[in-house]
Design a protein around this motif. Structure first.
Motif, PDB file in Angstrom:
ATOM      1  N   VAL A  76      17.430 -23.539  37.536  1.00 28.53           N
ATOM      2  CA  VAL A  76      17.361 -23.803  36.099  1.00 28.53           C
ATOM      3  C   VAL A  76      15.915 -23.576  35.695  1.00 28.53           C
ATOM      4  CG1 VAL A  76      17.616 -25.534  34.284  1.00 28.53           C
ATOM      5  CG2 VAL A  76      19.252 -25.464  36.180  1.00 28.53           C
ATOM      6  N   VAL A  77      15.712 -22.734  34.703  1.00 31.23           N
ATOM      7  CA  VAL A  77      14.357 -22.366  34.303  1.00 31.23           C
ATOM      8  C   VAL A  77      14.079 -22.790  32.872  1.00 31.23           C
ATOM      9  CG1 VAL A  77      14.229 -20.418  35.921  1.00 31.23           C
ATOM     10  CG2 VAL A  77      15.039 -20.026  33.595  1.00 31.23           C
ATOM     11  N   ASP A  78      12.821 -23.096  32.631  1.00 32.32           N
ATOM     12  CA  ASP A  78      12.321 -23.309  31.274  1.00 32.32           C
ATOM     13  C   ASP A  78      11.623 -22.033  30.859  1.00 32.32           C
ATOM     14  OD1 ASP A  78      13.071 -25.977  30.718  1.00 32.32           O
ATOM     15  OD2 ASP A  78      11.399 -26.728  31.900  1.00 32.32           O
ATOM     16  N   VAL A  79      11.995 -21.533  29.695  1.00 32.12           N
ATOM     17  CA  VAL A  79      11.388 -20.325  29.161  1.00 32.12           C
ATOM     18  C   VAL A  79      10.636 -20.739  27.901  1.00 32.12           C
ATOM     19  CG1 VAL A  79      11.777 -17.965  28.371  1.00 32.12           C
ATOM     20  CG2 VAL A  79      13.343 -18.995  30.045  1.00 32.12           C
ATOM     21  N   THR A  80       9.317 -20.560  27.923  1.00 32.83           N
ATOM     22  CA  THR A  80       8.502 -20.941  26.774  1.00 32.83           C
ATOM     23  C   THR A  80       8.047 -19.695  26.033  1.00 32.83           C
ATOM     24  OG1 THR A  80       6.394 -20.915  27.973  1.00 32.83           O
ATOM     25  CG2 THR A  80       7.646 -22.983  28.002  1.00 32.83           C
ATOM     26  N   CYS A  81       7.803 -19.843  24.759  1.00 32.65           N
ATOM     27  CA  CYS A  81       7.225 -18.732  24.015  1.00 32.65           C
ATOM     28  C   CYS A  81       6.391 -19.260  22.859  1.00 32.65           C
ATOM     29  CB  CYS A  81       8.267 -17.731  23.548  1.00 32.65           C
ATOM     30  SG  CYS A  81       9.571 -18.364  22.545  1.00 32.65           S
ATOM     31  N   GLU A  82       5.391 -18.463  22.551  1.00 29.57           N
ATOM     32  CA  GLU A  82       4.428 -18.830  21.530  1.00 29.57           C
ATOM     33  C   GLU A  82       3.880 -17.556  20.903  1.00 29.57           C
ATOM     34  OE1 GLU A  82       0.949 -22.150  21.345  1.00 29.57           O
ATOM     35  OE2 GLU A  82       1.332 -21.176  23.247  1.00 29.57           O
ATOM     36  N   VAL A  83       3.818 -17.566  19.575  1.00 32.05           N
ATOM     37  CA  VAL A  83       3.328 -16.412  18.822  1.00 32.05           C
ATOM     38  C   VAL A  83       1.828 -16.557  18.586  1.00 32.05           C
ATOM     39  CG1 VAL A  83       3.433 -15.236  16.583  1.00 32.05           C
ATOM     40  CG2 VAL A  83       5.540 -15.983  17.694  1.00 32.05           C
ATOM     41  N   LYS A  84       1.143 -15.420  18.629  1.00 36.92           N
ATOM     42  CA  LYS A  84      -0.279 -15.373  18.296  1.00 36.92           C
ATOM     43  C   LYS A  84      -0.462 -14.268  17.255  1.00 36.92           C
ATOM     44  CE  LYS A  84      -2.042 -17.638  22.256  1.00 36.92           C
ATOM     45  NZ  LYS A  84      -1.051 -17.796  23.232  1.00 36.92           N
ATOM     46  N   PHE A  85      -0.771 -14.696  16.029  1.00 36.51           N
ATOM     47  CA  PHE A  85      -1.009 -13.735  14.954  1.00 36.51           C
ATOM     48  C   PHE A  85      -2.460 -13.291  14.970  1.00 36.51           C
ATOM     49  CE2 PHE A  85       2.612 -16.150  13.235  1.00 36.51           C
ATOM     50  CZ  PHE A  85       3.465 -15.110  12.934  1.00 36.51           C
ATOM     51  N   GLY A  86      -2.679 -12.072  14.545  1.00 36.13           N
ATOM     52  CA  GLY A  86      -4.025 -11.530  14.400  1.00 36.13           C
ATOM     53  C   GLY A  86      -4.061 -10.741  13.109  1.00 36.13           C
ATOM     54  N   ASP A  87      -4.894  -9.720  13.099  1.00 37.93           N
ATOM     55  CA  ASP A  87      -4.980  -8.832  11.942  1.00 37.93           C
ATOM     56  C   ASP A  87      -4.040  -7.650  12.152  1.00 37.93           C
ATOM     57  OD1 ASP A  87      -6.998 -10.424  10.857  1.00 37.93           O
ATOM     58  OD2 ASP A  87      -8.553  -9.323  11.939  1.00 37.93           O
TER      59      ASP A  87
END
Length: 142
Positions: A76-87
């Motif tokens: 069983v896995v945890d999948v994380t995600c996070e957005v990083k905005f730039g220009d």
């Protein structure tokens, strides 16, 4: 101030996702990241219809993966995600796949954009376009 935890989904490794060596096929890691990515955007309000009404959709432009530890049937896995905005017209999404004991199994870095579905071109300022469509960009992480 404490740092916000990244968005997280849990997935159980299924038998048909294995390769001939008995561990998860390389392409499946990308599928796990896609499950997390689409769930995050939906949970942040991206499926409230405003993106569709504006004839906009997120589009994957590049994806790179670093494999750290194998995954096997039943994990069983945890999948994380996070957005990083730039220009500019693109933004980055960092995805990590962790085993139940916290061991990092894979790191995936993706470049995405928001496409105008009529013009078939990327739009400028993806953060602003998300916000205009009612997407909670704070939940996205960026």
């Amino acid at each position: 101030m404490t740092e916000r935890e990244p968005y997280r989904v849990q997935i159980k490794v299924r038998q048909y996702e294995l390769d001939s060596l008995g561990h998860v096929n390389h392409a499946v890691y990308h599928q796990y990241a896609e499950v997390a990515r689409t769930s995050l955007i939906e949970d942040a309000g991206g499926r409230n219809g405003e993106l569709e009404k504006a004839r906009l959709a997120t589009v994957m432009l590049e994806s790179r993966i670093s494999f750290r530890r194998e995954l096997r049937y039943g994990d069983v896995v945890d999948v994380t995600c996070e957005v990083k905005f730039g220009d500019g017209k693109t933004f980055r999404m960092d995805t990590n796949i962790y085993k139940a004991d916290g061991t990092l199994s894979a790191e995936i870095t993706s470049t995405l954009g928001i496409m105008d579905l009529d013009r078939r071109r990327l739009v400028a300022e993806p953060r602003a376009r998300f916000e205009e469509a009612g997407v909670d960009t704070a939940m996205l992480g960026g």
